[in-house]
Design a protein around this motif. Structure first.
Motif, PDB file in Angstrom:
ATOM      1  N   GLN A   1       0.803  -1.226   0.000  1.00 19.22           N
ATOM      2  CA  GLN A   1       0.000   0.000   0.000  1.00 19.22           C
ATOM      3  C   GLN A   1       0.833   1.272   0.000  1.00 19.22           C
ATOM      4  O   GLN A   1       0.322   2.346  -0.315  1.00 19.22           O
ATOM      5  N   GLY A   2       2.089   1.166   0.424  1.00 21.47           N
ATOM      6  CA  GLY A   2       2.931   2.349   0.531  1.00 21.47           C
ATOM      7  C   GLY A   2       3.969   2.166   1.625  1.00 21.47           C
ATOM      8  O   GLY A   2       4.234   1.048   2.079  1.00 21.47           O
ATOM      9  N   THR A   3       4.546   3.259   2.074  1.00 17.64           N
ATOM     10  CA  THR A   3       5.621   3.230   3.062  1.00 17.64           C
ATOM     11  C   THR A   3       5.084   3.573   4.453  1.00 17.64           C
ATOM     12  O   THR A   3       4.251   4.470   4.617  1.00 17.64           O
ATOM     13  N   LEU A   4       5.586   2.837   5.450  1.00 16.72           N
ATOM     14  CA  LEU A   4       5.191   3.010   6.855  1.00 16.72           C
ATOM     15  C   LEU A   4       6.386   3.450   7.684  1.00 16.72           C
ATOM     16  O   LEU A   4       7.503   2.952   7.485  1.00 16.72           O
TER      17      LEU A   4
ATOM     18  N   ASP B   1       2.228   7.470   9.053  1.00 15.09           N
ATOM     19  CA  ASP B   1       2.667   7.433  10.448  1.00 15.09           C
ATOM     20  C   ASP B   1       2.031   6.219  11.131  1.00 15.09           C
ATOM     21  O   ASP B   1       0.825   6.190  11.378  1.00 15.09           O
ATOM     22  N   ALA B   2       2.843   5.212  11.424  1.00 12.34           N
ATOM     23  CA  ALA B   2       2.355   3.987  12.068  1.00 12.34           C
ATOM     24  C   ALA B   2       2.865   3.896  13.501  1.00 12.34           C
ATOM     25  O   ALA B   2       3.237   2.832  13.990  1.00 12.34           O
TER      26      ALA B   2
ATOM     27  N   LEU C   1       1.878   0.419  14.046  1.00 16.82           N
ATOM     28  CA  LEU C   1       0.526   0.443  14.606  1.00 16.82           C
ATOM     29  C   LEU C   1      -0.466   1.080  13.641  1.00 16.82           C
ATOM     30  O   LEU C   1      -0.121   1.968  12.863  1.00 16.82           O
ATOM     31  N   GLY C   2      -1.720   0.627  13.748  1.00 11.05           N
ATOM     32  CA  GLY C   2      -2.803   1.268  13.010  1.00 11.05           C
ATOM     33  C   GLY C   2      -2.708   1.146  11.506  1.00 11.05           C
ATOM     34  O   GLY C   2      -3.104   2.064  10.777  1.00 11.05           O
TER      35      GLY C   2
END
Length: 539
Positions: free
Chosen positions: A12-15, A60-61, A32-33
């Motif tokens: 989905q993309g970068t975390l 932002d995880a 997270l999240g």
């Protein structure tokens, strides 16, 4: 100088995640999240989940996402969460480098009676399990009417079991992405407790989830527990909304005008009495007119026919599972539910029939020996509720598994009492023995976890639990070594109707036929019941 935040790029993309410190004082990475499905908002409310969307930039995880909208079970007047809840958390000792071996994945499904709970760190902190060189995933899924509403009308495309389809979508996310965190998509163990344990078993039954996991641990819950199944909710919801005899579309249109709070208020009006003799007002249903069904057959029929995923399975229960009644029952309900209400609905009796009353009298004589319920017979109450709500369904599952599957099944009974027993620390009940949910404290750090001193009974018991659970995830066998100085016991799989099981106390002891007198009593009740006669009394 602090280390840079861990960064992972997935489909989905970068975390960007953060770091934590486990109980052995080693650092680990946490993300997270993470969205694992498209937010179930607007026209997607009540519907099966859709795959997640990509994002631009770095997500932002470092903060947990919302749980599903619910009443906080610790602060009864507090409401928390939102409808945008389809997120998960990933915890790993380290991110992989080229050439690294991938590690087993433990995929946790929380309990909460279908109406509360989440995969949050306050309840399911990773600090214990990440020490065992596994990758841990915890998830949120939809609850209550948002997760279990179902309609007959096929044009509405709401056949039910959305919460279980959420879990399948999360497992698909794991298959696609977990290697980026060091997890092995070919070695995934699903595990859960209470409703989570039942969901684990249901995932074993569903054709939708086949191939998405490789081992299963069902703690204090299985698909055959009477509180699992529900009914189609239209008429119940219609009555709660004052829309008497309204059809599916009318009810659906009215619900779609409601906020999450409005839907929750309707849910609160629906009487979920947690009686074994009644189907839940909302819960797991057999789907009709579904484009892709999670469940098309009755779980009992599937279990008896051996129609389930043949994967290694661990199952177990605590001494006092019946204490779950204290957590979920409404204040206006009696301290002891009517005896006839403890007869599982799938036995096939009419609750008000003379035949049901005869069975109720047998149950009362067996558990209370003619005595009326009082504080002095509180232990007998919890034993009865344990057997009616948990133990009989577990027994049927175990017997069917060994009759049909070549994959091993490991059975346990928890008798351990230490300061880590989760639920016992919350309830003001003095009945001896561990309660429902108590094993959670040995797998996850939570808000009740005390300081654990090296060499204490808590420390030793915790290390044993982690060793058994992680061994099963790694090898499909909780005691793969010929002798383990920590465990000092072999856990043998069940091989025949002489049920071998592990007695988990301060020591680990291999025994046979747990609670055999009580199991035999319920086996006979089922054999004599209308449903049991149809099944030829085989169980």
């Amino acid at each position: 100088m602090s280390k840079p935040a861990p960064v992972v790029t997935i489909s989905q993309g970068t975390l960007r995640g953060s770091s934590g410190v486990d109980i052995r004082r080693n650092t680990f990475c946490k993300f997270l999240g993470i969205p694992y499905a498209k937010p179930p908002l607007g026209s997607l409310r009540f519907k099966a989940p859709l795959p997640p969307e990509r994002w631009v930039g770095v997500l932002d995880a470092t903060k947990e996402g919302d749980p599903c909208y619910q009443r906080d079970f610790l602060r009864n007047k507090a409401i928390t969460g939102s409808e945008n809840c389809l997120v998960l958390n990933v915890y790993t000792k380290k991110l992989p480098k080229p050439g690294d071996d991938l590690r087993p994945v433990l995929f946790w499904i929380h309990g909460g009676g279908y109406v509360f709970g989440s995969g949050s760190q306050i309840m399911y902190g990773p600090d214990f399990l990440v020490t065992e060189n596994v990758v841990l995933v915890t998830i949120n899924y939809r609850l209550g009417l948002l997760g279990f509403l179902s309609f007959e009308d096929p044009s509405l495309d709401i056949p039910g079991n959305a919460a279980l389809k959420d879990q399948v979508m999360a497992l698909k996310w794991v298959q696609k992405n977990i290697s980026k965190f060091g997890g092995d998509p070919n070695n995934v163990t699903i595990f859960g407790e209470s409703a989570g344990g039942a969901f684990v078993h249901l995932l074993m039954l569903s054709p939708m989830s086949r191939g998405l996991f490789h081992k299963a641990i069902a703690q204090s819950g299985c698909a055959l527990n009477p509180w699992v199944r529900g009914v189609r909710g239209c008429h119940v919801v219609a009555e709660a909304m004052g829309l008497h005899e309204a059809d599916d579309r009318t009810v659906y249109n009215a619900l779609m005008q409601k906020t999450a709070q409005g839907i929750f208020e309707i849910q609160e009006k629906i009487r979920d009495r947690l009686l074994a003799s009644e189907l839940k007002p909302f819960g797991v249903v057999i789907e009709k007119n579904s484009r892709e069904a999670f469940l098309e057959k009755e779980p009992l029929a599937m279990v008896l026919a051996g129609d389930f995923a043949r994967v290694p399975l661990m199952m177990g229960y605590t001494v006092n599972e019946g204490t779950a009644y204290e957590l979920f029952k409404k204040p206006e309900l009696p301290e002891m539910p009517p005896i006839e209400s403890t007869i599982p609905w799938y036995f096939g009796y009419d609750n008000d029939s003379p035949e049901a009353q005869v069975v109720a009298d047998k149950i009362k004589d067996f558990y209370f020996e003619g005595k009326e319920y009082s504080k002095k017979t509180q232990s007998e109450k919890f034993t009865l509720l344990t057997d009616a709500h948990f133990l009989h369904g577990l027994y049927v599952t175990v017997i069917s598994h060994i009759n049909h599957a070549k994959s091993p099944l490991y059975l346990y009974k928890l008798v351990l009492e230490t300061k880590l027993n989760f639920f016992k620390n919350l309830l003001d009940i003095k009945v001896p023995g561990p309660y429902h949910c108590d094993e959670i404290g040995y797998l996850f750090k939570n808000f009740t976890t005390p300081v654990i001193r090296t060499g204490s009974v808590e420390d030793i018991s915790l290390r044993k639990f982690l060793r058994l659970w992680s061994n099963f995830a790694k090898f499909g066998n909780p005691t793969p070594e010929e002798y383990d100085p920590l465990l000092q016991s072999e856990w043998k799989p069940v091989t025949d109707t002489n049920l071998d099981f592990l007695y988990i106390g301060k020591t680990l002891t291999q025994m046979s036929n747990p609670d055999s007198e009580r199991i035999s009593f319920w086996k006979q009740l089922f054999s004599d019941s209308p449903a049991g006669k149809i099944a030829n009394g085989s169980l």
